[in-house]
Design a protein around this motif. Structure first.
Motif, PDB file in Angstrom:
ATOM      1  N   GLY A  42      48.754  53.858   9.526  1.00  0.00           N
ATOM      2  CA  GLY A  42      48.877  52.431   9.294  1.00  0.00           C
ATOM      3  C   GLY A  42      50.301  51.927   9.213  1.00  0.00           C
ATOM      4  O   GLY A  42      50.545  50.838   8.698  1.00  0.00           O
ATOM      5  N   SER A  43      51.249  52.701   9.746  1.00  0.00           N
ATOM      6  CA  SER A  43      52.652  52.288   9.725  1.00  0.00           C
ATOM      7  C   SER A  43      53.169  52.151  11.156  1.00  0.00           C
ATOM      8  O   SER A  43      52.530  52.591  12.117  1.00  0.00           O
ATOM      9  N   MET A  44      54.340  51.531  11.284  1.00  0.00           N
ATOM     10  CA  MET A  44      55.028  51.452  12.567  1.00  0.00           C
ATOM     11  C   MET A  44      56.429  51.998  12.373  1.00  0.00           C
ATOM     12  O   MET A  44      57.221  51.433  11.631  1.00  0.00           O
ATOM     13  N   LEU A  45      56.709  53.117  13.022  1.00  0.00           N
ATOM     14  CA  LEU A  45      57.989  53.795  12.864  1.00  0.00           C
ATOM     15  C   LEU A  45      58.841  53.616  14.108  1.00  0.00           C
ATOM     16  O   LEU A  45      58.367  53.834  15.228  1.00  0.00           O
ATOM     17  N   GLY A  46      60.079  53.218  13.909  1.00  0.00           N
ATOM     18  CA  GLY A  46      61.047  53.135  14.988  1.00  0.00           C
ATOM     19  C   GLY A  46      61.916  54.380  15.009  1.00  0.00           C
ATOM     20  O   GLY A  46      62.544  54.712  14.002  1.00  0.00           O
ATOM     21  N   LEU A  47      61.939  55.064  16.137  1.00  0.00           N
ATOM     22  CA  LEU A  47      62.779  56.245  16.318  1.00  0.00           C
ATOM     23  C   LEU A  47      64.020  55.821  17.083  1.00  0.00           C
ATOM     24  O   LEU A  47      63.929  55.379  18.229  1.00  0.00           O
ATOM     25  N   GLY A  54      68.024  63.178  21.641  1.00  0.00           N
ATOM     26  CA  GLY A  54      66.821  64.006  21.577  1.00  0.00           C
ATOM     27  C   GLY A  54      65.544  63.223  21.321  1.00  0.00           C
ATOM     28  O   GLY A  54      64.489  63.815  21.075  1.00  0.00           O
ATOM     29  N   LYS A  55      65.601  61.891  21.402  1.00  0.00           N
ATOM     30  CA  LYS A  55      64.421  61.073  21.113  1.00  0.00           C
ATOM     31  C   LYS A  55      63.280  61.352  22.093  1.00  0.00           C
ATOM     32  O   LYS A  55      62.155  61.627  21.682  1.00  0.00           O
ATOM     33  N   THR A  56      63.567  61.254  23.382  1.00  0.00           N
ATOM     34  CA  THR A  56      62.523  61.446  24.379  1.00  0.00           C
ATOM     35  C   THR A  56      61.984  62.864  24.344  1.00  0.00           C
ATOM     36  O   THR A  56      60.773  63.088  24.469  1.00  0.00           O
ATOM     37  N   THR A  57      62.858  63.847  24.161  1.00  0.00           N
ATOM     38  CA  THR A  57      62.401  65.242  24.073  1.00  0.00           C
ATOM     39  C   THR A  57      61.483  65.429  22.875  1.00  0.00           C
ATOM     40  O   THR A  57      60.442  66.093  22.954  1.00  0.00           O
ATOM     41  N   LEU A  94      52.899  56.133  25.984  1.00  0.00           N
ATOM     42  CA  LEU A  94      53.712  55.501  27.026  1.00  0.00           C
ATOM     43  C   LEU A  94      54.997  56.309  27.127  1.00  0.00           C
ATOM     44  O   LEU A  94      55.934  56.106  26.351  1.00  0.00           O
ATOM     45  N   PRO A  95      55.055  57.282  28.060  1.00  0.00           N
ATOM     46  CA  PRO A  95      56.237  58.139  28.146  1.00  0.00           C
ATOM     47  C   PRO A  95      57.389  57.467  28.865  1.00  0.00           C
ATOM     48  O   PRO A  95      57.228  56.445  29.534  1.00  0.00           O
ATOM     49  N   ASP A  96      58.561  58.070  28.719  1.00  0.00           N
ATOM     50  CA  ASP A  96      59.749  57.578  29.414  1.00  0.00           C
ATOM     51  C   ASP A  96      59.613  57.864  30.905  1.00  0.00           C
ATOM     52  O   ASP A  96      59.180  58.947  31.298  1.00  0.00           O
ATOM     53  N   GLY A  97      59.976  56.883  31.749  1.00  0.00           N
ATOM     54  CA  GLY A  97      59.919  57.084  33.195  1.00  0.00           C
ATOM     55  C   GLY A  97      58.532  57.430  33.679  1.00  0.00           C
ATOM     56  O   GLY A  97      58.349  58.304  34.522  1.00  0.00           O
ATOM     57  N   VAL A 170      52.168  56.282  20.819  1.00  0.00           N
ATOM     58  CA  VAL A 170      53.528  56.809  20.911  1.00  0.00           C
ATOM     59  C   VAL A 170      54.161  56.184  22.144  1.00  0.00           C
ATOM     60  O   VAL A 170      53.740  56.450  23.275  1.00  0.00           O
ATOM     61  N   LEU A 171      55.173  55.353  21.914  1.00  0.00           N
ATOM     62  CA  LEU A 171      55.735  54.523  22.967  1.00  0.00           C
ATOM     63  C   LEU A 171      57.229  54.775  23.103  1.00  0.00           C
ATOM     64  O   LEU A 171      57.989  54.563  22.161  1.00  0.00           O
ATOM     65  N   ASP A 172      57.652  55.210  24.276  1.00  0.00           N
ATOM     66  CA  ASP A 172      59.066  55.469  24.532  1.00  0.00           C
ATOM     67  C   ASP A 172      59.656  54.257  25.243  1.00  0.00           C
ATOM     68  O   ASP A 172      59.326  53.984  26.394  1.00  0.00           O
ATOM     69  N   GLU A 173      60.498  53.522  24.538  1.00  0.00           N
ATOM     70  CA  GLU A 173      61.143  52.310  25.059  1.00  0.00           C
ATOM     71  C   GLU A 173      60.122  51.327  25.647  1.00  0.00           C
ATOM     72  O   GLU A 173      60.197  50.952  26.825  1.00  0.00           O
ATOM     73  N   PRO A 174      59.158  50.851  24.848  1.00  0.00           N
ATOM     74  CA  PRO A 174      58.108  49.982  25.394  1.00  0.00           C
ATOM     75  C   PRO A 174      58.582  48.600  25.816  1.00  0.00           C
ATOM     76  O   PRO A 174      57.894  47.923  26.581  1.00  0.00           O
ATOM     77  N   PHE A 175      59.749  48.160  25.337  1.00  0.00           N
ATOM     78  CA  PHE A 175      60.226  46.812  25.664  1.00  0.00           C
ATOM     79  C   PHE A 175      61.266  46.809  26.775  1.00  0.00           C
ATOM     80  O   PHE A 175      61.752  45.739  27.151  1.00  0.00           O
TER      81      PHE A 175
END
Length: 266
Positions: A42-47, A54-57, A94-97, A170-175
């Protein structure tokens, strides 16, 4: 008369996402160095972190896209690598690339993803129409994804991650590459999703976006977790931007060598 036994304390909810000592090396390069993180339901975490932190990895290992050299990842108590089918059924990613089947139309791509998740076709059709409308793609559902702009591809990929109503996103750079109007629509969708009990983990380079949207933050640098907690805990009374700069040690560089840019026209 014997008194009734006291009620057992309720079991604590497992984290939506639990990473323990995740590590990954590419040759001599240590990309992720023992990251441990628990994201409450129930939370929204920004990485957040600098480029190459190492965020995407980390997110790739957390979602089963990349096998870690060491450590574990679990989604609502299901181990991503020991029980991948159960863990991945609970996730939308939503992965990167992201690579999409771009010879399908937007509606066909959503249908494909819904049926792949064993959803009834009538439900896939209904949810697809709702997602296309909510994301501003209703008029382009019949257009090939190959003809979509970068922002439209990002939105249809997000729709694919949402269609089965996962418990964790899990969203990698969704915007990234998304226009402001669409960005606001995505914010509303994510806020409503979390308000209904879902959990979001998203990466971003935009501190203002994370600060306005997320209630928890994790900062990584050089493959290590340097801060994690609620937004207020991590900010420590300053802005997230300033706290980020302080923690990762990247101060403004000297621009005196670019004095020629400030030369007036002749």
């Amino acid at each position: 008369m014997t008194s009734p036994a006291p009620l057992a304390a309720s079991e604590p909810l497992p984290p939506a996402l639990h990473l323990h000592q995740l590590a990954k090396r590419f040759g001599s390069k240590v990309a992720v160095d023992g990251i441990s993180l628990a994201v409450p339901q129930g939370s929204m975490l920004g990485l957040v972190g600098p480029n190459g932190a190492g965020k995407t990895t980390t997110l790739s290992m957390a979602t089963g896209l990349l096998r870690p050299d060491h450590g574990t990842a679990a989604v609502l108590g299901r181990d991503v690598w020991r029980d991948p089918a159960a863990a991945k059924a609970l996730m939308g990613v939503l992965p990167d690339g992201v690579h999409l089947f771009d010879r399908l139309t937007g509606a066909e791509l959503l249908r494909y993803n819904g049926l792949l998740r064993s959803m009834p076709e009538a439900e896939v059709v209904q949810r697809s129409a709702s997602l296309l409308h909510a994301l501003g793609l209703a008029d382009t559902g019949g257009t090939l994804v190959a003809d979509y702009s970068a922002g439209m591809r990002k939105k249809i990929a997000l729709a694919c991650a949402l269609i089965h109503a996962p418990r964790l996103l899990v969203l990698d750079e969704p915007f990234e590459a998304v226009d402001p109007v669409s960005g606001e629509a995505i914010r509303r969708i994510l806020r409503d999703y979390v308000a209904s009990g879902g959990t979001v983990v998203l990466s971003s380079h935009v501190m203002e976006l994370v600060e306005s949207l997320c209630d928890r933050v994790a900062i990584v640098a050089d493959g290590r977790l340097v801060a994690a907690g609620t937004l207020d805990e991590v900010r420590g009374g300053s802005s997230l931007q300033q706290r980020f700069v302080d923690l990762v040690g990247q101060r403004a560089t000297d621009t005196e060598g670019l004095a020629w840019l400030r030369t007036s026209s002749r």
